[in-house]
Scaffold this motif. Sequence first.
Motif, mmCIF file in Angstrom:
data_model
loop_
_atom_site.group_PDB
_atom_site.id
_atom_site.type_symbol
_atom_site.label_atom_id
_atom_site.label_comp_id
_atom_site.label_asym_id
_atom_site.label_seq_id
_atom_site.Cartn_x
_atom_site.Cartn_y
_atom_site.Cartn_z
ATOM 1 N N SER A 1 21.362 -39.505 4.450
ATOM 2 C CA SER A 1 23.056 -38.700 4.198
ATOM 3 C C SER A 1 23.207 -37.936 3.216
ATOM 4 O O SER A 1 23.833 -36.963 3.278
ATOM 5 C CB SER A 1 24.029 -39.998 4.045
ATOM 6 N N ILE A 2 22.111 -37.768 2.405
ATOM 7 C CA ILE A 2 22.112 -36.416 1.464
ATOM 8 C C ILE A 2 20.842 -35.734 1.615
ATOM 9 O O ILE A 2 20.696 -34.819 0.744
ATOM 10 C CB ILE A 2 21.934 -37.408 0.213
ATOM 11 N N HIS A 3 20.374 -35.861 2.736
ATOM 12 C CA HIS A 3 19.142 -35.033 2.859
ATOM 13 C C HIS A 3 19.560 -33.478 2.950
ATOM 14 O O HIS A 3 18.901 -32.757 2.380
ATOM 15 C CB HIS A 3 18.435 -35.476 4.189
ATOM 16 N N GLN A 4 20.418 -33.307 3.617
ATOM 17 C CA GLN A 4 20.797 -31.867 3.890
ATOM 18 C C GLN A 4 21.206 -31.168 2.480
ATOM 19 O O GLN A 4 20.824 -29.872 2.286
ATOM 20 C CB GLN A 4 21.987 -31.726 5.070
ATOM 21 N N GLN A 5 22.024 -31.724 1.723
ATOM 22 C CA GLN A 5 22.420 -31.168 0.579
ATOM 23 C C GLN A 5 21.515 -31.103 -0.328
ATOM 24 O O GLN A 5 21.271 -29.938 -1.243
ATOM 25 C CB GLN A 5 23.761 -32.209 -0.013
ATOM 26 N N LEU A 6 20.406 -31.944 -0.623
ATOM 27 C CA LEU A 6 19.288 -32.007 -1.694
ATOM 28 C C LEU A 6 18.428 -30.714 -1.130
ATOM 29 O O LEU A 6 18.182 -29.991 -2.315
ATOM 30 C CB LEU A 6 18.659 -33.311 -1.502
ATOM 31 N N VAL A 7 18.080 -30.817 0.060
ATOM 32 C CA VAL A 7 17.396 -29.497 0.518
ATOM 33 C C VAL A 7 17.936 -28.123 0.288
ATOM 34 O O VAL A 7 17.379 -27.215 -0.284
ATOM 35 C CB VAL A 7 16.921 -29.494 1.976
#
Length: 463
Positions: free
Chosen positions: A380-386
Amino acid sequence: MLLQYDATKRDIVFLLDGSDNTRDGFHDIKSFVKNIVESLYVDENQDRVSVVQFADNPKVNFYLNSHKTKNDNMNAIDNLMHKGGRRLNIGAALQFVRHRVFTSSTGSRRLEGVPQILILLSSKPSTDNVRGPAFALKEHEIVSVGVGVGDINIEELEMIAFKPGFTYNVTDFSKLPSIQSQLVTTLKVHKDNGETMNGIPDLVVELESPQRDIVFLLDGSDDTLSGFPAMKTFVQQVVETLSIGENKDRVSMVQYSQDPQTYFDLKTYVEKQDVLTAVQQLNHKGGRTRNMGEALDYVRIKAFAESSGSRNQEGVPQILILLSGGISQDDVASAAAALKQQKVVPFCVGTRTADIIELQVIAHNPSYAFSIRKFNDIGSIHQQLVSFVKRVPRQQLKVKPQSTIGSTRQRESIQRDIVFLLDSSDDMQNDFKAVRAIVERVVKRLSVDENKDRIAVVQFNEK
């Protein structure tokens, strides 16, 4: 610090005072908004526009993804009806647009690196507090521009604006056209010849460094055994977004529990597939204790060393991605400070059993610490972290000072004036003991003296 964005795209939200105070001037407000929109490149893949009115409460007239053409947006503005309302709660409206309008589901492309711009038009002082919501907008890289009409609080408007000079003031609504050209200039990202203009881009740095050194530090303690496959999948997803190569992105893998262990360093693999295979073959380390502080020191000394493939001395961004399944059994504050002193940018992801305050201490800034319920939710946080990782800029290389006669004698001990500003609102009651402990740990590391470090502590709440 903001980041260099795609020059052909902007997400622009107009936040308009819809209180009773603007009823007579609403036609002028609509004309002002239309003239600004007319100057934009409105299209689904270029500029997107949203309009929100507020008074006692906010109301969305249309979202960033509601209309795909300039003509549709202009018609929607023409059809705006004045909202009305006696109060003007600017703080609540700022919070609303951050949570409900600058979101992917409503058309925001923030995670793609598109500039997020808020144009606030207000005709009188706010009836609620704006400080916290204004700060949160800046933390989320939303560039706010303030337009004041008549009897507004200029200090309040400047507090909301992203930087000094991003505020405009006119005496009445009929004078709004006088600031139109200045505001349009502020919104422009590039001239036709590609040169940066003196607006928002002056705040930015290069969006993506062509090279990054990324170390994954995974919690290998017994507590994370069931979540370890999800952790590995997450690492692989991040690696898939990178450009792996000797002269591009480099990746290292370290696990920790009671002690840290390197599985491969930054110079081990130069092909993406080799990195993905190595991650897939990774076995869970195991261990009863979780010494996160020791692990942070280890990666600073070992993983981010030139002998391990680090290009720190070349100005390549040094990035740490830490995954934690619980609270550290040792102190992390001094190790985290040493990492940042070495220009390493830590990101942290922790489950609900981890200490979010501890992770925020480690992270480069609090927004780089992510909390999830369990590792199976990490996607769920993958895109934001990248997105955040890719925006870490290249380091400014320091020029080594030339040796001069007497330079040793001229050296003085470090002196710092440090102010701790502590949130003492009711929301922090349960966490305040932990906050105080953080302050105590920091102070212990300082040289407190009248002629060295000086300390002040200030508490604040809604008053």
